[in-house]
Scaffold this active site. Sequence first.
Site, PDB file in Angstrom:
ATOM      1  N   ASN A 130       8.093  -5.389  -0.690  1.00 58.76           N
ATOM      2  CA  ASN A 130       7.924  -4.252   0.212  1.00 58.76           C
ATOM      3  C   ASN A 130       6.442  -4.192   0.530  1.00 58.76           C
ATOM      4  O   ASN A 130       5.643  -3.714  -0.278  1.00 58.76           O
ATOM      5  CB  ASN A 130       8.404  -2.948  -0.427  1.00 58.76           C
ATOM      6  CG  ASN A 130       8.357  -1.798   0.566  1.00 58.76           C
ATOM      7  OD1 ASN A 130       7.752  -1.904   1.636  1.00 58.76           O
ATOM      8  ND2 ASN A 130       8.989  -0.682   0.214  1.00 58.76           N
TER       9      ASN A 130
ATOM     10  N   PRO B 294       0.790  -1.226   0.000  1.00 61.18           N
ATOM     11  CA  PRO B 294       0.000   0.000   0.000  1.00 61.18           C
ATOM     12  C   PRO B 294       0.828   1.285   0.000  1.00 61.18           C
ATOM     13  O   PRO B 294       1.869   1.373   0.662  1.00 61.18           O
ATOM     14  CB  PRO B 294      -0.825  -0.097   1.301  1.00 61.18           C
ATOM     15  CG  PRO B 294      -0.126  -1.119   2.128  1.00 61.18           C
ATOM     16  CD  PRO B 294       0.494  -2.078   1.163  1.00 61.18           C
ATOM     17  N   ASN B 295       0.338   2.217  -0.784  1.00 65.07           N
ATOM     18  CA  ASN B 295       0.885   3.585  -0.904  1.00 65.07           C
ATOM     19  C   ASN B 295       2.195   3.667  -1.680  1.00 65.07           C
ATOM     20  O   ASN B 295       2.698   4.761  -1.935  1.00 65.07           O
ATOM     21  CB  ASN B 295       1.052   4.231   0.490  1.00 65.07           C
ATOM     22  CG  ASN B 295      -0.264   4.314   1.227  1.00 65.07           C
ATOM     23  OD1 ASN B 295      -1.217   4.877   0.700  1.00 65.07           O
ATOM     24  ND2 ASN B 295      -0.349   3.731   2.404  1.00 65.07           N
TER      25      ASN B 295
ATOM     26  N   GLU C  86      12.406  -9.309   2.343  1.00 65.37           N
ATOM     27  CA  GLU C  86      11.654  -8.132   2.827  1.00 65.37           C
ATOM     28  C   GLU C  86      12.491  -6.885   2.586  1.00 65.37           C
ATOM     29  O   GLU C  86      13.670  -6.846   2.960  1.00 65.37           O
ATOM     30  CB  GLU C  86      11.368  -8.301   4.325  1.00 65.37           C
ATOM     31  CG  GLU C  86      10.666  -7.102   4.943  1.00 65.37           C
ATOM     32  CD  GLU C  86      10.503  -7.243   6.459  1.00 65.37           C
ATOM     33  OE1 GLU C  86      10.461  -8.371   6.974  1.00 65.37           O
ATOM     34  OE2 GLU C  86      10.437  -6.190   7.120  1.00 65.37           O
TER      35      GLU C  86
ATOM     36  N   TYR D  20      11.098   8.932   1.303  1.00 64.13           N
ATOM     37  CA  TYR D  20      11.139   7.871   0.295  1.00 64.13           C
ATOM     38  C   TYR D  20      11.838   8.274  -1.011  1.00 64.13           C
ATOM     39  O   TYR D  20      11.943   7.456  -1.931  1.00 64.13           O
ATOM     40  CB  TYR D  20       9.710   7.390  -0.006  1.00 64.13           C
ATOM     41  CG  TYR D  20       9.023   6.839   1.232  1.00 64.13           C
ATOM     42  CD1 TYR D  20       9.503   5.692   1.859  1.00 64.13           C
ATOM     43  CD2 TYR D  20       7.902   7.459   1.778  1.00 64.13           C
ATOM     44  CE1 TYR D  20       8.892   5.184   3.000  1.00 64.13           C
ATOM     45  CE2 TYR D  20       7.279   6.962   2.927  1.00 64.13           C
ATOM     46  CZ  TYR D  20       7.790   5.829   3.525  1.00 64.13           C
ATOM     47  OH  TYR D  20       7.197   5.322   4.653  1.00 64.13           O
TER      48      TYR D  20
ATOM     49  N   HIS E  95      12.625  -2.452   2.570  1.00 67.75           N
ATOM     50  CA  HIS E  95      12.071  -1.139   2.887  1.00 67.75           C
ATOM     51  C   HIS E  95      13.006  -0.065   2.365  1.00 67.75           C
ATOM     52  O   HIS E  95      14.234  -0.205   2.462  1.00 67.75           O
ATOM     53  CB  HIS E  95      11.911  -0.958   4.400  1.00 67.75           C
ATOM     54  CG  HIS E  95      11.032  -2.002   4.990  1.00 67.75           C
ATOM     55  ND1 HIS E  95       9.665  -1.990   4.858  1.00 67.75           N
ATOM     56  CD2 HIS E  95      11.343  -3.130   5.679  1.00 67.75           C
ATOM     57  CE1 HIS E  95       9.167  -3.057   5.451  1.00 67.75           C
ATOM     58  NE2 HIS E  95      10.155  -3.775   5.950  1.00 67.75           N
TER      59      HIS E  95
ATOM     60  N   ALA F 251       3.029  -0.695   5.040  1.00 67.71           N
ATOM     61  CA  ALA F 251       2.556  -0.754   6.434  1.00 67.71           C
ATOM     62  C   ALA F 251       2.031  -2.141   6.822  1.00 67.71           C
ATOM     63  O   ALA F 251       1.995  -2.471   8.013  1.00 67.71           O
ATOM     64  CB  ALA F 251       1.483   0.304   6.655  1.00 67.71           C
TER      65      ALA F 251
ATOM     66  N   ARG G 286      12.750   4.935  12.790  1.00 69.83           N
ATOM     67  CA  ARG G 286      11.509   5.706  12.705  1.00 69.83           C
ATOM     68  C   ARG G 286      10.600   5.397  13.910  1.00 69.83           C
ATOM     69  O   ARG G 286      11.087   4.947  14.935  1.00 69.83           O
ATOM     70  CB  ARG G 286      10.828   5.414  11.359  1.00 69.83           C
ATOM     71  CG  ARG G 286      11.708   5.809  10.164  1.00 69.83           C
ATOM     72  CD  ARG G 286      11.024   5.536   8.847  1.00 69.83           C
ATOM     73  NE  ARG G 286       9.825   6.340   8.691  1.00 69.83           N
ATOM     74  CZ  ARG G 286       8.892   6.120   7.750  1.00 69.83           C
ATOM     75  NH1 ARG G 286       9.050   5.130   6.880  1.00 69.83           N
ATOM     76  NH2 ARG G 286       7.827   6.891   7.675  1.00 69.83           N
TER      77      ARG G 286
ATOM     78  N   ARG H 266       5.218  10.729  -2.823  1.00 69.98           N
ATOM     79  CA  ARG H 266       4.858  10.462  -1.428  1.00 69.98           C
ATOM     80  C   ARG H 266       6.044  10.781  -0.498  1.00 69.98           C
ATOM     81  O   ARG H 266       7.103  10.156  -0.608  1.00 69.98           O
ATOM     82  CB  ARG H 266       4.503   8.973  -1.285  1.00 69.98           C
ATOM     83  CG  ARG H 266       4.251   8.538   0.137  1.00 69.98           C
ATOM     84  CD  ARG H 266       4.229   7.023   0.275  1.00 69.98           C
ATOM     85  NE  ARG H 266       3.998   6.642   1.637  1.00 69.98           N
ATOM     86  CZ  ARG H 266       4.174   5.411   2.107  1.00 69.98           C
ATOM     87  NH1 ARG H 266       4.563   4.429   1.304  1.00 69.98           N
ATOM     88  NH2 ARG H 266       3.946   5.149   3.367  1.00 69.98           N
TER      89      ARG H 266
HETATM   90  C1  DQA Z   1       8.131   1.218   4.056  1.00 68.21           C
HETATM   91  C2  DQA Z   1       8.164   1.437   5.566  1.00 68.21           C
HETATM   92  C3  DQA Z   1       6.793   1.204   6.172  1.00 68.21           C
HETATM   93  O1  DQA Z   1       6.839   1.416   7.573  1.00 68.21           O
HETATM   94  C4  DQA Z   1       5.782   2.161   5.575  1.00 68.21           C
HETATM   95  O2  DQA Z   1       4.499   1.903   6.090  1.00 68.21           O
HETATM   96  C5  DQA Z   1       5.782   2.118   4.084  1.00 68.21           C
HETATM   97  C6  DQA Z   1       7.069   2.067   3.394  1.00 68.21           C
HETATM   98  C7  DQA Z   1       9.489   1.575   3.406  1.00 68.21           C
HETATM   99  O3  DQA Z   1       9.681   1.165   2.258  1.00 68.21           O
HETATM  100  O4  DQA Z   1      10.304   2.266   4.005  1.00 68.21           O
HETATM  101  O5  DQA Z   1       4.750   2.202   3.449  1.00 68.21           O
HETATM  102  O6  DQA Z   1       7.883  -0.149   3.802  1.00 68.21           O
END
Ligand code: DQA
Length: 143
Positions: free
Chosen positions: A73, A9-10, A97, A22, A99, A76, A106, A17
Site C-alpha cells: 500500500n 506514507p501516513n 497493490e 480508513y 488500498h 499517495a 474518491r 487517521r
Molecule cells: C490509500 C489511498 C490513497 O489514495 C491515499 O493517499 C492513502 C491510502 C488507501 O489505502 O486507501 O494514503 O492507499
Amino acid sequence: MKIHIVNGPNLNRLGTREPSIYGSQTMEQCLETLRQKYADAVTLEYYQSNVEGFLIDALQAADDAGCDGIVLNAGAYTHTSIALRDCIKSLSVPVIEVHLSNVHAREEFRHTSMLSAVCKGVIAGFGMDSYRLAVEALVNANA
Ligand code: DQA
C-alpha cells in the site's frame, strides 16, 4: 512462504487517521490477526515508511532476500511515483497493490495509479480486509 507487507506514507497513523475512510483498526491489530490466521503457512514481515526512497530500499531488500510476495500500500505515492513503478518493474517477486479505500470512488487524482500496470493485481475498497485478500491471493498462487 515469506510475504512482506509494505506500507507507505501516513499509514503509520491507521486507527486514528480519518477513521470514516480508513477505519479504526491499527496496522498492528491487522498484522496480529493475519499472523494468527496464516501461522502455519506464512511468515509475515512488515515495513512502513513515510519516505519514498526508503520504500524502494525495502522493496529491493525483500526481493533480494528471496521473499515470495509483497503486499504494497504505497498510499499517495501510488498516484505520483514513477520511481516506485520502476522499482516494482525491476523486481522478480510478485507485488500486489492494495488500498483500504475504493480509490475509484474518491477524488479524481486517486483514480490514477502509477503502479497498477507493473503489479500482479490490485485490491481496493475492503478496508483492512484488503490486506488479507492480498495475502490470500499470494498463498493461493503459490499452492
Ligand atoms: C490509500 C489511498 C490513497 O489514495 C491515499 O493517499 C492513502 C491510502 C488507501 O489505502 O486507501 O494514503 O492507499
